[in-house]
Every structure is written in structure tokens, then in C-alpha cells.
Design a protein around this motif. Structure first.
Motif, PDB file in Angstrom:
ATOM      1  N   LYS A  20       0.836  -1.206   0.000  1.00  0.00           N
ATOM      2  CA  LYS A  20       0.000   0.000   0.000  1.00  0.00           C
ATOM      3  C   LYS A  20       0.869   1.255   0.000  1.00  0.00           C
ATOM      4  CE  LYS A  20      -4.233  -1.762   2.164  1.00  0.00           C
ATOM      5  NZ  LYS A  20      -5.167  -1.629   3.307  1.00  0.00           N
ATOM      6  N   ARG A  66       2.419   5.795  -7.408  1.00  0.00           N
ATOM      7  CA  ARG A  66       1.181   5.842  -8.195  1.00  0.00           C
ATOM      8  C   ARG A  66       1.382   6.566  -9.529  1.00  0.00           C
ATOM      9  NH1 ARG A  66      -4.214   5.042  -7.276  1.00  0.00           N
ATOM     10  NH2 ARG A  66      -3.770   4.516  -5.102  1.00  0.00           N
ATOM     11  N   VAL A 115     -11.291  -7.363  -4.808  1.00  0.00           N
ATOM     12  CA  VAL A 115     -10.445  -6.560  -5.706  1.00  0.00           C
ATOM     13  C   VAL A 115     -10.138  -7.401  -6.941  1.00  0.00           C
ATOM     14  CG1 VAL A 115      -8.197  -5.448  -6.032  1.00  0.00           C
ATOM     15  CG2 VAL A 115      -9.414  -5.194  -3.861  1.00  0.00           C
ATOM     16  N   ALA A 120      -2.959  -6.641  -4.848  1.00  0.00           N
ATOM     17  CA  ALA A 120      -4.184  -5.837  -4.759  1.00  0.00           C
ATOM     18  C   ALA A 120      -3.933  -4.328  -4.758  1.00  0.00           C
ATOM     19  CB  ALA A 120      -4.990  -6.252  -3.536  1.00  0.00           C
ATOM     20  N   GLN A 130      -5.096  -1.680  -7.722  1.00  0.00           N
ATOM     21  CA  GLN A 130      -5.942  -0.517  -7.448  1.00  0.00           C
ATOM     22  C   GLN A 130      -5.275   0.781  -7.885  1.00  0.00           C
ATOM     23  OE1 GLN A 130      -6.486  -1.549  -3.246  1.00  0.00           O
ATOM     24  NE2 GLN A 130      -8.675  -1.816  -3.617  1.00  0.00           N
TER      25      GLN A 130
END
Length: 356
Positions: A210, A217, A250, A286, A290
Motif C-alpha cells: 500500500k 502511483r 479486488v 491488490a 488498485q
């Protein structure tokens, strides 16, 4: 990155005590407060363990986590990138995987079911008490919720205090990641940037991946980005590629997973697709999916634990239970996937790559 490692499974004790307190309020005829307690317990459990949201992490002590990252640029211009990963933290022992492995899925299902039904029955008791006032219904509801409480009590004994050796889950994947980085430092692809990552905090709610997805990102969204994650490698005949993650909530790349299966078959391996479902957990694919990556995870462990022996999340998760053939198979498949994707992108015009 900052994480709260005790939070992920800490809910097992917290939720249980909320449940017991709510049951006491029921017996004292504080039906509304009891129903609210069951609601809070369900919200905490679902956010922490079903959806991996980490909403209540702040209740636990913060610590620093560390991802290990290495980047190899291609010989020519960068047209795409592939993230190759494992995780280096190990899990707490799941007591029921050791004591009653054949009943593990049933016990997990009974815990989830008891949580959901306690919420429903709790509010039915409120409705009955203030509107219908049926004594028979009240007795039936109270008996049911006490029985659900017995099933729910399993949460108190789910996790032991022992940290597993974590050889198959998942140090072997981090070792493969390091080996592949060494190989490709001498044999760089033509157009594909390779990002090698060993994540921390996977077993405490995917915290390392995460943090990585958040930090990278913009990099992930800047060009076609694939994520080949590896987790729980034990036997080559058990190789599967995930099409969904986080208990099935997901979606991963079905197309990429199929490509990986096809490549595995071409190398003589009996790989299949696998979709996660509630109670099966999550992998580091996951958060990157995302964030926009084309992601899948290669696993090679028993997914039907009532039929197959497993050392997953037990103190027996040591190197002798990792078959050398699964390591060879994983390295071979991963090498071929990188080679295939680099050849595929070679003839793709830049204008298409930027808008893919």
C-alpha cells in the motif's frame, strides 16, 4: 513507511470483547445498545480483515516498515515496466491451521457467519422488543445469539503468539526476486524497466505494498505497468495465478493471469487460474492493481486445506517443505513472462503505448 503491525489481527480480541459486552447488555435488556455493539464489531472486523482497509489501525502502536526496492532500466527507451515482488515479513501462527487444518475453512466460515448473523439477530431483537413484543420470538432470538457467541469465541484462540519461520510464505519469493534482479542486471530487456520489490508488512494488512502503491502511483500510471507478485510457494503442481484478491473484492487482471498460465503450460507446468473468496485473505498484488497496474499473483500452496496437507501459517513453514522444483518453475515462468512482454512491446508504436 509507518505501519501498525498489531492492528490487523488485533481485532480478533477487540471484536470478541465488544461481542461479549453486547451480549451482557442484551441480558440486561439494553437491546439498542447491544445491537449497536454488534454493529460496531462487524464494522471493525470487516474493515480490518475482510476489506483490508486499516480504518482502526490508529488504535495500535505505530512502527516503521521497510520495503526493499531495486530498479533496472532497459537497454533502449522505456516503453513499459514490470514490478516483480515478494514479501519478507512472516505471519503469526494460525492456531487452527496447526490443530484442525481439515476444519480450517469451516471454522473461518463459521466465524464470519456468526458475525453477520449476530448483527441481524441483534436488530431483530430490538424490533421485536419495541414493536411486536413476542415472547417466543425473543427466546428464540436469544438462544440463537448465544449459540452464535460460542462460534464467535473461536476468534480468541485463532492466532498464537508465535511468529512463523515464513520460508514458503514468503521469504522464498523475496529470494527469487533478488535472484532475478541479479540475472537481469546482466541481461537487461530492450524496452522494459524492471522494478524488484520485497515488501514489508504484508501479513499485517498489505501495508508495504500500500505504501509502495501510494509513493509510485504516478510512475505506475505513466506507462503500461505489469505486476508479477509471488506468494506462498511450496509445490509446482499447485501453481495458480490469481484473478481476484482481498477476499474476492479486488479484481486483478484476468488477461494477464491467463497469459501467465499459457506460458506456464508451454514450460510443462500444470498452472490454473484462481479467484479469491471471503476467508482466503489477500496478496500484495491488490494495492498495485488498485493503483492501475496490470497485476496477478503466482501462488503454489494448497487452496483446499481440508483435502491437502499444508504448513501455511504454521511453525512448520520451513525450507524442507519448499520443493526445489517450484523454485525452478517460478523462475522459469517469470523469466519467460518478462521476455514475452518485452518482445510484445517492441513492435508497439509509442503513440499506442502512451494511450494503452
Amino acid at each position: 513507511f509507518i505501519t501498525h503491525p498489531a492492528a490487523f489481527l488485533g481485532f480478533l480480541t477487540l471484536v470478541q470483547w465488544i461481542y461479549i459486552t453486547s451480549l451482557i447488555f442484551l441480558l440486561l435488556h439494553y437491546y439498542g445498545i447491544a445491537a449497536l455493539g454488534f454493529t460496531v464489531a462487524n464494522i471493525i472486523a470487516s474493515h480490518q480483515f475482510i476489506f483490508y482497509k486499516g480504518t482502526f489501525d490508529f488504535l495500535y502502536k505505530p512502527k516503521k516498515g521497510y520495503n526493499a526496492i531495486g530498479i533496472i532500466n532497459p537497454k533502449k527507451e522505456v516503453r513499459q515496466q514490470i514490478i516483480i515482488s515478494g514479501h519478507h515479513d512472516s505471519a503469526y501462527e494460525f492456531r487452527y491451521m496447526r490443530t484442525t487444518p481439515r476444519l480450517y475453512r469451516i471454522r473461518v466460515a463459521s466465524i464470519i457467519l456468526s458475525m453477520v448473523l449476530s448483527l441481524v439477530i441483534g436488530w431483530l431483537i430490538v424490533v421485536n422488543a419495541y414493536w411486536f413484543q413476542s415472547h417466543t420470538a425473543h427466546i428464540v432470538f436469544m438462544v440463537i445469539i448465544v449459540l452464535l457467541g460460542i462460534a464467535n469465541m473461536q476468534m480468541l484462540f485463532f492466532k498464537s503468539k508465535n511468529a512463523t519461520p515464513g520460508a514458503g510464505d514468503n521469504l522464498i519469493a523475496s529470494a527469487i526476486t533478488a535472484v532475478m534482479a541479479k540475472i537481469f542486471s546482466n541481461y537487461r530487456p530492450d524496452y522494459t524497466r524492471l522494478i524488484f520489490v520485497s515488501f514489508d508488512g504484508e501479513e499485517s494488512g498489505l501495508k508495504g505494498s500500500k505504501a509502495f502503491a501510494k509513493a509510485y502511483r504516478e510512475c505506475i500510471s505513466s506507462m503500461p505497468t505489469y505486476h508479477f507478485n509471488m506468494d506462498s510457494l511450496y509445490k509446482p503442481e499447485l501453481i495458480k495465478f490469481l484473478t481476484s484478491d482481498v477476499n474476492g473484492f479486488v479484481k486483478l487482471s484476468n488477461e494477464f493471469a491467463k497469459q501467465c498460465v499459457t506460458i506456464a503450460h508451454s514450460k510443462g507446468h500444470t498452472a490454473t487460474l484462481f479467484a479469491m473468496y471471503p476467508g482466503t485473505g489477500a496478496t500484495d498484488a491488490a494495492p498495485l492493481a488498485q493503483a492501475g497496474a496490470i497485476a496477478t499473483t503466482l501462488i503454489a500452496l494448497p487452496t483446499e486445506v481440508e483435502k491437502q496437507d499444508s504448513v501455511y501459517h504454521t511453525m512448520n513453514d520451513t525450507t524442507e517443505h519448499i520443493e526445489p522444483e517450484v523454485v525452478q518453475a517460478t523462475i522459469g515462468i517469470l523469466y519467460s513472462v518478462i521476455e514475452f512482454l518485452d518482445k510484445e512491446i517492441k513492435g508497439c508504436p509509442q503513440i499506442l503505448i502512451k494511450h494503452q
